[in-house]
Design a protein around this motif. Structure first.
Motif, PDB file in Angstrom:
ATOM      1  N   PRO A 144      64.215  24.675  25.824  1.00  0.00           N
ATOM      2  CA  PRO A 144      62.906  24.645  25.164  1.00  0.00           C
ATOM      3  C   PRO A 144      61.934  25.646  25.771  1.00  0.00           C
ATOM      4  O   PRO A 144      61.981  25.929  26.966  1.00  0.00           O
ATOM      5  N   ALA A 145      61.036  26.167  24.938  1.00  0.00           N
ATOM      6  CA  ALA A 145      60.008  27.090  25.421  1.00  0.00           C
ATOM      7  C   ALA A 145      58.949  26.353  26.224  1.00  0.00           C
ATOM      8  O   ALA A 145      58.409  26.879  27.193  1.00  0.00           O
ATOM      9  N   ASP A 146      58.627  25.116  25.829  1.00  0.00           N
ATOM     10  CA  ASP A 146      57.614  24.309  26.514  1.00  0.00           C
ATOM     11  C   ASP A 146      58.171  22.898  26.718  1.00  0.00           C
ATOM     12  O   ASP A 146      57.935  22.014  25.886  1.00  0.00           O
ATOM     13  N   PRO A 147      58.907  22.671  27.805  1.00  0.00           N
ATOM     14  CA  PRO A 147      59.534  21.353  28.024  1.00  0.00           C
ATOM     15  C   PRO A 147      58.530  20.205  28.086  1.00  0.00           C
ATOM     16  O   PRO A 147      58.837  19.091  27.654  1.00  0.00           O
TER      17      PRO A 147
ATOM     18  N   MET B  56      58.655  16.820  25.846  1.00  0.00           N
ATOM     19  CA  MET B  56      58.771  15.508  26.460  1.00  0.00           C
ATOM     20  C   MET B  56      57.627  14.585  26.035  1.00  0.00           C
ATOM     21  O   MET B  56      57.843  13.410  25.733  1.00  0.00           O
ATOM     22  N   VAL B  57      56.396  15.125  25.997  1.00  0.00           N
ATOM     23  CA  VAL B  57      55.245  14.305  25.588  1.00  0.00           C
ATOM     24  C   VAL B  57      55.414  13.820  24.153  1.00  0.00           C
ATOM     25  O   VAL B  57      55.176  12.643  23.844  1.00  0.00           O
ATOM     26  N   ALA B  58      55.842  14.716  23.254  1.00  0.00           N
ATOM     27  CA  ALA B  58      56.043  14.326  21.859  1.00  0.00           C
ATOM     28  C   ALA B  58      57.142  13.279  21.735  1.00  0.00           C
ATOM     29  O   ALA B  58      57.020  12.320  20.959  1.00  0.00           O
ATOM     30  N   ALA B  59      58.224  13.442  22.508  1.00  0.00           N
ATOM     31  CA  ALA B  59      59.325  12.476  22.455  1.00  0.00           C
ATOM     32  C   ALA B  59      58.873  11.106  22.950  1.00  0.00           C
ATOM     33  O   ALA B  59      59.223  10.073  22.363  1.00  0.00           O
ATOM     34  N   VAL B  60      58.100  11.080  24.039  1.00  0.00           N
ATOM     35  CA  VAL B  60      57.603   9.799  24.571  1.00  0.00           C
ATOM     36  C   VAL B  60      56.677   9.129  23.565  1.00  0.00           C
ATOM     37  O   VAL B  60      56.740   7.903  23.367  1.00  0.00           O
ATOM     38  N   LEU B  61      55.833   9.910  22.915  1.00  0.00           N
ATOM     39  CA  LEU B  61      54.936   9.327  21.913  1.00  0.00           C
ATOM     40  C   LEU B  61      55.706   8.790  20.714  1.00  0.00           C
ATOM     41  O   LEU B  61      55.334   7.755  20.149  1.00  0.00           O
ATOM     42  N   LEU B  62      56.785   9.472  20.329  1.00  0.00           N
ATOM     43  CA  LEU B  62      57.613   8.946  19.240  1.00  0.00           C
ATOM     44  C   LEU B  62      58.255   7.623  19.639  1.00  0.00           C
ATOM     45  O   LEU B  62      58.336   6.689  18.828  1.00  0.00           O
ATOM     46  N   TRP B  63      58.716   7.543  20.898  1.00  0.00           N
ATOM     47  CA  TRP B  63      59.281   6.265  21.367  1.00  0.00           C
ATOM     48  C   TRP B  63      58.219   5.173  21.353  1.00  0.00           C
ATOM     49  O   TRP B  63      58.478   4.043  20.928  1.00  0.00           O
TER      50      TRP B  63
ATOM     51  N   GLU C 256      57.212  17.738  14.453  1.00  0.00           N
ATOM     52  CA  GLU C 256      56.733  19.117  14.426  1.00  0.00           C
ATOM     53  C   GLU C 256      56.196  19.556  15.791  1.00  0.00           C
ATOM     54  O   GLU C 256      56.321  20.729  16.157  1.00  0.00           O
ATOM     55  N   SER C 257      55.631  18.635  16.553  1.00  0.00           N
ATOM     56  CA  SER C 257      55.169  18.971  17.900  1.00  0.00           C
ATOM     57  C   SER C 257      56.349  19.263  18.821  1.00  0.00           C
ATOM     58  O   SER C 257      56.291  20.171  19.652  1.00  0.00           O
ATOM     59  N   MET C 258      57.428  18.483  18.689  1.00  0.00           N
ATOM     60  CA  MET C 258      58.640  18.759  19.462  1.00  0.00           C
ATOM     61  C   MET C 258      59.194  20.142  19.113  1.00  0.00           C
ATOM     62  O   MET C 258      59.600  20.910  19.994  1.00  0.00           O
ATOM     63  N   ARG C 259      59.206  20.478  17.833  1.00  0.00           N
ATOM     64  CA  ARG C 259      59.706  21.779  17.409  1.00  0.00           C
ATOM     65  C   ARG C 259      58.805  22.905  17.913  1.00  0.00           C
ATOM     66  O   ARG C 259      59.289  23.960  18.339  1.00  0.00           O
ATOM     67  N   GLY C 260      57.501  22.674  17.882  1.00  0.00           N
ATOM     68  CA  GLY C 260      56.590  23.677  18.402  1.00  0.00           C
ATOM     69  C   GLY C 260      56.783  23.898  19.892  1.00  0.00           C
ATOM     70  O   GLY C 260      56.597  25.010  20.392  1.00  0.00           O
ATOM     71  N   GLY C 261      57.160  22.854  20.622  1.00  0.00           N
ATOM     72  CA  GLY C 261      57.440  22.990  22.043  1.00  0.00           C
ATOM     73  C   GLY C 261      58.785  23.646  22.306  1.00  0.00           C
ATOM     74  O   GLY C 261      58.977  24.267  23.355  1.00  0.00           O
ATOM     75  N   TYR C 262      59.691  23.516  21.368  1.00  0.00           N
ATOM     76  CA  TYR C 262      61.019  24.099  21.546  1.00  0.00           C
ATOM     77  C   TYR C 262      61.040  25.590  21.252  1.00  0.00           C
ATOM     78  O   TYR C 262      61.681  26.368  21.964  1.00  0.00           O
ATOM     79  N   PHE C 263      60.351  25.995  20.186  1.00  0.00           N
ATOM     80  CA  PHE C 263      60.431  27.379  19.737  1.00  0.00           C
ATOM     81  C   PHE C 263      59.075  28.056  19.883  1.00  0.00           C
ATOM     82  O   PHE C 263      58.107  27.655  19.227  1.00  0.00           O
ATOM     83  N   ALA C 264      59.031  29.093  20.731  1.00  0.00           N
ATOM     84  CA  ALA C 264      57.773  29.803  20.960  1.00  0.00           C
ATOM     85  C   ALA C 264      57.266  30.461  19.684  1.00  0.00           C
ATOM     86  O   ALA C 264      56.057  30.597  19.468  1.00  0.00           O
TER      87      ALA C 264
END
Length: 264
Positions: A142-145, A149-156, A218-226
């Motif tokens: 990921p470009a911004d780990p 991680m924050v987006a994944a935790v919020l989804l959980w 979409e936030s996870m994707r934005g963090g993955y791809f610069a």
């Protein structure tokens, strides 16, 4: 005296959670010979199917150096995380009703433990699927780990908030619980699992943006791809607000109907 009592109650809660976690893990993975395998295969099958389905339109749909395989993986994994935490957490109260004979075990404990177990299992699934893609030479870094991680935790936490609310609703109104389960099928297609939200026409996009799952994916994707430029209205703050509202409502419902849930 009071501090000793607080420590004692906290230690009792930890013991209850640990025992419930082991019990739930054993039941989750021992229900069938391939139960543990299905946890991995379900998102993997969706991932492969969507990769094949959208492979021919990869260059038309994706832009900015976005890797299609990882793009789809984020959508499938994120949605399944929310769905499984919510659905399995919703069933926790009824499934563990016999344990409420022990006053140390509260209905809310069973929901929290099931949500924690799903988070643990889906963390393993995430790294397993990423490892599988890496074996095929796909860049999975990921470009911004931190954002991922924050987006994944919020989804959980979104799934946990749903589980807390739906567990009370499902226990008191079984018919409503069935409707909630059915609602996740259309939600799969309305959560930008397989497409970028920016590709949706504006009038429909405004409605889809009311769905907090879209903001998480979409936030996870934005963090993955610069180079990924999605919808400008995507907001982790909005997702966090919905999470807090659901957690507050769910905990309030458990506090209000605790005796009725135990007496079920």
């Amino acid at each position: 005296m009071s501090s000793a009592r607080v420590r004692s109650e906290f230690s009792v809660a930890l013991s209850v959670w640990r025992a419930l976690f082991l019990r739930e893990a054993s039941a989750r993975l021992a229900t069938g010979r391939a139960a543990w395998m299905w946890i991995l295969l379900e998102p993997a099958v969706h991932l492969v199917f969507l990769m094949v389905l959208f492979g021919v339109i990869r260059h038309r749909v994706m832009a900015g150096g976005v890797n299609t395989e990882v793009f789809i993986l984020v959508g499938v994994w994120g949605f399944f995380l929310v769905r499984n935490v919510a659905r399995r957490g919703m069933e926790a109260v009824n499934a563990n009703a016999a344990l409420f004979a022990y006053r140390q075990v509260r209905p809310v404990d069973t929901v929290l433990v099931r949500a924690a177990l799903e988070a643990f299992l889906y963390a393993i699934v995430w790294f397993a699927l990423l490892g599988g893609l890496a074996l095929f030479g796909i860049d999975v870094g990921p470009a911004d780990p931190i954002q991922v991680m924050v987006a994944a935790v919020l989804l959980w936490q979104l799934g946990l908030g749903m589980a807390l609310v739906f567990s009370v609703v499902g226990a008191l109104l079984p018919e409503a619980g069935k409707i909630v389960k059915l609602a996740f099928t259309p939600l799969y297609f309305l959560s930008a699992v397989m497409y970028p939200i920016g590709s949706v026409p504006r009038p429909l996009r405004d409605w889809l943006l009311l769905n907090p799952i879209v903001h998480g994916l979409e936030s996870m994707r934005g963090g993955y791809f610069a180079g990924y430029h999605g919808e400008t209205h995507i907001s982790l703050a909005y997702l966090g607000f919905v999470v807090l509202a659901l957690l507050f409502l769910g905990l309030a419902l458990h506090a209000r109907f605790a005796r009725r849930l135990v007496a079920q």
